[in-house]
Design a protein around this motif. Structure first.
Motif, PDB file in Angstrom:
ATOM      1  N   GLY A   1       8.442  13.460 -30.586  1.00 10.53           N
ATOM      2  CA  GLY A   1       7.264  13.045 -30.011  1.00 10.53           C
ATOM      3  C   GLY A   1       7.303  13.018 -28.548  1.00 10.53           C
ATOM      4  O   GLY A   1       6.389  12.876 -27.937  1.00 10.53           O
ATOM      5  N   HIS A   2       8.150  13.331 -27.970  1.00  4.22           N
ATOM      6  CA  HIS A   2       8.572  13.140 -26.265  1.00  4.22           C
ATOM      7  C   HIS A   2       8.908  14.421 -25.874  1.00  4.22           C
ATOM      8  O   HIS A   2       9.529  14.289 -24.935  1.00  4.22           O
ATOM      9  CB  HIS A   2       9.260  11.927 -25.953  1.00  4.22           C
ATOM     10  N   ALA A   3       8.521  15.431 -26.550  1.00  3.37           N
ATOM     11  CA  ALA A   3       9.148  16.761 -25.836  1.00  3.37           C
ATOM     12  C   ALA A   3       9.253  17.044 -24.478  1.00  3.37           C
ATOM     13  O   ALA A   3      10.011  17.857 -23.778  1.00  3.37           O
ATOM     14  CB  ALA A   3       8.836  17.782 -26.963  1.00  3.37           C
ATOM     15  N   SER A   4       7.813  16.714 -24.006  1.00  2.00           N
ATOM     16  CA  SER A   4       7.588  17.028 -22.511  1.00  2.00           C
ATOM     17  C   SER A   4       8.051  15.593 -21.516  1.00  2.00           C
ATOM     18  O   SER A   4       7.642  15.775 -20.366  1.00  2.00           O
ATOM     19  CB  SER A   4       6.109  17.235 -22.294  1.00  2.00           C
ATOM     20  N   LEU A   5       8.349  14.712 -22.100  1.00  2.00           N
ATOM     21  CA  LEU A   5       8.738  13.507 -21.348  1.00  2.00           C
ATOM     22  C   LEU A   5      10.254  13.272 -21.159  1.00  2.00           C
ATOM     23  O   LEU A   5      10.969  13.907 -21.958  1.00  2.00           O
ATOM     24  CB  LEU A   5       8.128  12.397 -21.988  1.00  2.00           C
ATOM     25  N   SER A   6      10.457  12.420 -20.270  1.00  2.00           N
ATOM     26  CA  SER A   6      11.802  11.963 -19.891  1.00  2.00           C
ATOM     27  C   SER A   6      12.484  11.097 -20.979  1.00  2.00           C
ATOM     28  O   SER A   6      11.843  10.428 -21.647  1.00  2.00           O
ATOM     29  CB  SER A   6      11.948  11.351 -18.533  1.00  2.00           C
ATOM     30  N   LEU A   7      13.642  11.403 -21.529  1.00  2.00           N
ATOM     31  CA  LEU A   7      14.423  10.613 -22.442  1.00  2.00           C
ATOM     32  C   LEU A   7      15.373   9.788 -22.176  1.00  2.00           C
ATOM     33  O   LEU A   7      16.298   9.534 -22.740  1.00  2.00           O
ATOM     34  CB  LEU A   7      14.615  11.636 -23.725  1.00  2.00           C
ATOM     35  N   CYS A   8      15.351   9.466 -20.766  1.00  2.00           N
ATOM     36  CA  CYS A   8      16.579   8.947 -20.036  1.00  2.00           C
ATOM     37  C   CYS A   8      16.623   7.495 -20.618  1.00  2.00           C
ATOM     38  O   CYS A   8      15.750   6.761 -21.167  1.00  2.00           O
ATOM     39  CB  CYS A   8      16.422   8.775 -18.591  1.00  2.00           C
ATOM     40  N   PRO A   9      17.913   7.053 -20.835  1.00  2.00           N
ATOM     41  CA  PRO A   9      18.175   5.638 -21.658  1.00  2.00           C
ATOM     42  C   PRO A   9      18.003   4.634 -20.635  1.00  2.00           C
ATOM     43  O   PRO A   9      17.895   4.754 -19.291  1.00  2.00           O
ATOM     44  CB  PRO A   9      19.726   5.828 -21.966  1.00  2.00           C
ATOM     45  N   TRP A  10      17.532   3.229 -21.049  1.00  2.00           N
ATOM     46  CA  TRP A  10      17.542   2.034 -20.109  1.00  2.00           C
ATOM     47  C   TRP A  10      18.885   1.386 -20.549  1.00  2.00           C
ATOM     48  O   TRP A  10      19.479   1.260 -21.297  1.00  2.00           O
ATOM     49  CB  TRP A  10      16.285   1.313 -20.395  1.00  2.00           C
ATOM     50  N   VAL A  11      19.189   0.482 -19.692  1.00  2.00           N
ATOM     51  CA  VAL A  11      20.224  -0.348 -19.666  1.00  2.00           C
ATOM     52  C   VAL A  11      20.209  -1.760 -19.189  1.00  2.00           C
ATOM     53  O   VAL A  11      19.579  -1.827 -18.119  1.00  2.00           O
ATOM     54  CB  VAL A  11      21.438   0.215 -19.038  1.00  2.00           C
ATOM     55  N   LEU A  12      20.451  -2.507 -19.955  1.00  2.00           N
ATOM     56  CA  LEU A  12      20.203  -4.442 -19.752  1.00  2.00           C
ATOM     57  C   LEU A  12      21.462  -4.664 -18.923  1.00  2.00           C
ATOM     58  O   LEU A  12      22.541  -4.704 -19.527  1.00  2.00           O
ATOM     59  CB  LEU A  12      20.000  -4.729 -21.143  1.00  2.00           C
TER      60      LEU A  12
END
Length: 715
Positions: free
Chosen positions: A340-351
């Motif tokens: 669903g996010h083929a064109s978007l960034s999939l970078c992780p987030w960190v707490l």
């Protein structure tokens, strides 16, 4: 001529006439059937002619006759197999539609008997289940007799095959096709224990389906189509084929909504307290929270019923909210999210720990009069809510997140809060916890990387840092295992590795283990690329301090990119060295490291820098031979140049390599001393020319080149 020979002659003669005169051929066969009413070949030939001509009504009547009169003939079952295959495949092919029409002309009891007989002819478990499922869908009254046995046979086949995932063809047929027929049949009366068993099997399937990992080629390769079972609805996702099913049959639409609907049905069958069917998972949690208040007052049977209801509902809310939280902070883990996010960034987030107070928690009494300090007005103002916001509902720590970088921040943090509340409810009573542990053990949730990520973040949120380190170790092993399974060496997997390491550093820092924190930080920094000066400026904007200093126990969600992580690493290293640098004991090395690190986000750290200058003045001297390698801030250079003057206190500064040894051996030689002063002046002039260098590149080089010294400087 014998009777058999006569029959063969008549059939042969009819076949010869079909191309030229089909009516004559038909007349021959009618005559033959009158003469020999028990001969199978004659009647089958009559059916074949009508079938090939695609005359639905007459073909149906003849099929009925041969099925009733010759049920043991293999040719009949081959024909029935072709028809039932057309029924299962839901094909729009013209011939397939004709075969379905032939079947529809048969009387209902004959259809039912034919499907039952066809089921008995199947030896493949999956094919047999598909055939019986066809029977149950066409004749709902047969669900009472065959529904549970079909469901149990599918679950047994799953066990016998020893499949490594609940997302398999047997479980899919059971959950999506058989179970709804069982639960929605008013004639069924199942024991509560069986309803719970089926509910948990369905929940495990839906959760594992929606959290499945993306495969290397974007699909899970399946075998040849067996039946092409029809799943309700039309799929929206990318190609994903469950082994043993067709691509179409592998699609499950709206799994969370289906699961919620099933909770309502099972709840009414189990006579759950206050169960009216929930419209959302948050509503379900609210009802369960209210039920928990009355649970302790219930009698034995009521307590057991409440316990089962609370554990089942709370578990589903927990996994639903945890999934949505993790899909926001580490989206690359999930097949549907990636698709669903083929064109978007999939970078992780960190707490991580929020280190906004690292610059602002020191009061400085001394102010230098020789120049005006550049405390900009903008730094005294509270940040606009357009830049950042904090979701702080109820008690607990604040989680700060940049709204621009994470547009869905409110929803993400709400899911995190809901998941934590569900977890707390499940651990609020020993009986609840015991049942929840049983479910987790059955589902093997300890192997779910995505859930381990949520648990780790929750433990960090709770401030249980020692426990968080253990959880991070488990997470890293699961991550490594996943990367090996996918043979992944992608940028995404590298970022996810950084995510775990930097959380370890944050936990070590919170525990006061500064050397370990520094080691982890430097490991991360080595894999980062410094951003250009424009990126530095934009990162400064997002970290403007508030006028009101927070307590220092807040958390922040960072995108796991060099732009965000490198500044955090520098801040955390500063926090590690700051306490050591400003103790009563002299530690010029730590103080020098602090001065280098304070250049980042200047002038936020100016007050802390002035405190460092105060300490240097009190000492009367300062030695840091890496000064000219890494200090390029013009304000700092000006301050150190001032310290050597009479007005600045004539502080003895040993900032050049080997300068201390040179002075020690030549203290009586005025020329040498004068030479040292000249070297300092030239070095300072050269340093001023470096002020335009990319600061993050300088600080990145500092971390790489001085790694050993930095680690050894900490206890």
């Amino acid at each position: 001529m014998s009777a058999q020979g006569d029959c063969e002659f008549l059939v042969k003669r009819a076949r010869e006439l079909v191309p030229q005169d089909p009516y004559a051929a038909k007349a021959w066969l009618i005559t033959a059937r009158t003469l020999y009413p028990t001969d199978f070949n004659i009647q089958y030939e009559m059916y074949s002619i009508e079938r090939n001509a695609e005359r639905t009504a007459s073909a149906g009547r003849l099929l009925y006759d041969i099925f009733v009169n010759f049920p043991e003939q293999p040719v009949v079952w081959r024909e029935i197999a072709v028809i039932t295959a057309a029924l299962r495949n839901d094909s729009q092919d013209k011939h397939a539609q004709f075969l379905k029409g032939v079947f529809e002309t048969l009387p209902g009891p004959v259809q039912c008997k034919m499907l039952l007989k066809a089921t008995e002819q199947c030896f493949n478990t999956l094919e047999k289940a598909e055939m019986l499922l066809l029977l149950l869908k066409r004749f709902p009254e047969s669900v009472v007799q065959h529904g549970v046995s079909l469901g149990e046979s599918l679950l047994e086949a799953e066990t016998v095959e020893d499949l490594d995932t609940p997302v398999n063809c047997f479980r899919k047929l059971f959950v999506c096709d058989v179970l709804p027929l069982i639960l929605n049949n008013p004639e069924m009366c199942l024991p509560v224990s069986l309803l719970y068993k089926y509910m948990h099997k369905a929940a495990e399937f839906y959760i594992c389906y929606v959290t499945r990992e993306p495969s290397a080629d974007g699909q899970m390769q399946g075998s040849q189509e067996v039946g092409g079972l029809k799943s309700p609805g039309r799929g929206r996702g990318q190609r994903y084929v469950i082994d043993g099913l067709s691509e179409k049959s592998s699609v499950v639409t709206e799994p969370w909504e289906r699961l919620l609907e099933m909770v309502g049905v099972v709840g009414s069958l189990c006579d759950w307290q206050g169960e009216k069917g929930s419209r959302s998972y948050s509503e379900l949690l609210q009802r369960i929270t209210e039920l928990c208040r009355y649970m302790s007052a219930a009698d034995g049977e009521g307590f057991a019923r409440c316990c089962g209801q609370i554990v089942t509902c709370c578990t589903l809310v927990l996994f639903h909210s945890a999934f949505h939280y993790v899909s926001a902070v580490q989206p690359s883990l999930f097949q549907d999210v990636v698709a669903g996010h083929a064109s978007l960034s999939l970078c992780p987030w960190v707490l991580l720990e929020d280190l906004s107070s690292v610059y602002t928690d020191v009061e400085v009494e001394r102010k230098h009069a020789h120049k005006k300090r550049k405390l900009a007005d903008g730094r005294e103002k509270t940040m606009s809510s357009d830049d950042e916001d904090v979701l702080a509902k109820g008690r607990g720590r604040h989680i700060v997140v940049n709204k621009t970088e994470m547009p869905s921040w409110a929803e993400t943090l709400e899911h995190f809060r809901t998941a934590r509340e569900s977890w707390d409810l499940l651990h609020s009573h020993q009986s609840l916890e015991t049942e929840f542990v049983k479910i987790c053990s059955s589902w093997k949730t300890e192997m779910w990387l995505w859930f381990r990520i949520f648990l780790t973040d929750m433990i960090i949120y709770q401030g249980q840092y020692r426990k968080a380190l253990s959880s991070l170790a488990l997470m890293s092993s699961l991550q490594l295992q996943q990367n090996q399974n996918q043979n992944s060496l992608s940028t995404s997997s590298t970022l996810e590795t950084h995510r775990a390491i930097i959380q370890q550093a944050s936990c070590h820092y919170a525990l006061g283990e500064y050397r370990m924190a520094c080691e982890k930080l430097l490991e991360v920094v080595a894999g980062l690329t410094p951003q250009n000066q424009e990126a530095v400026k934009s990162s400064e904007e997002q970290r403007k301090p508030r006028s009101k200093t927070r307590k220092g126990n807040d958390l922040r969600l960072f995108p796991c990119t060099s732009k965000s992580i490198l500044p955090f690493c520098l801040q955390l290293m500063l926090a590690c060295f700051k306490l050591r640098a400003f103790t009563d004991n002299r530690d010029d090395l730590s103080l020098g490291h602090v001065i280098v690190l304070l250049q980042h986000d200047w002038p936020q750290g100016e007050n802390l820098f002035l405190k460092a200058v105060d300490k240097i003045c009190q000492q009367g001297s300062f030695q840091y031979e890496n000064f000219f390698n890494y200090v390029t801030n013009i304000d700092m250079l000006e301050e150190f140049a001032y310290l050597r003057t009479t007005e600045g206190g004539r502080v003895q500064l040993e900032l050049l390599p080997n300068q201390g040894m040179l002075i020690k051996h030549h203290t009586v030689t005025r020329g040498i001393t004068k030479g040292v002063k000249e070297d300092f002046r030239l070095a300072m002039e050269r340093q001023v020319s470096r002020c335009g260098e990319n600061l993050l590149t300088v600080l990145h080089r500092f971390c790489i080149n001085e790694k050993i010294i930095l680690i050894q400087s900490l206890p």
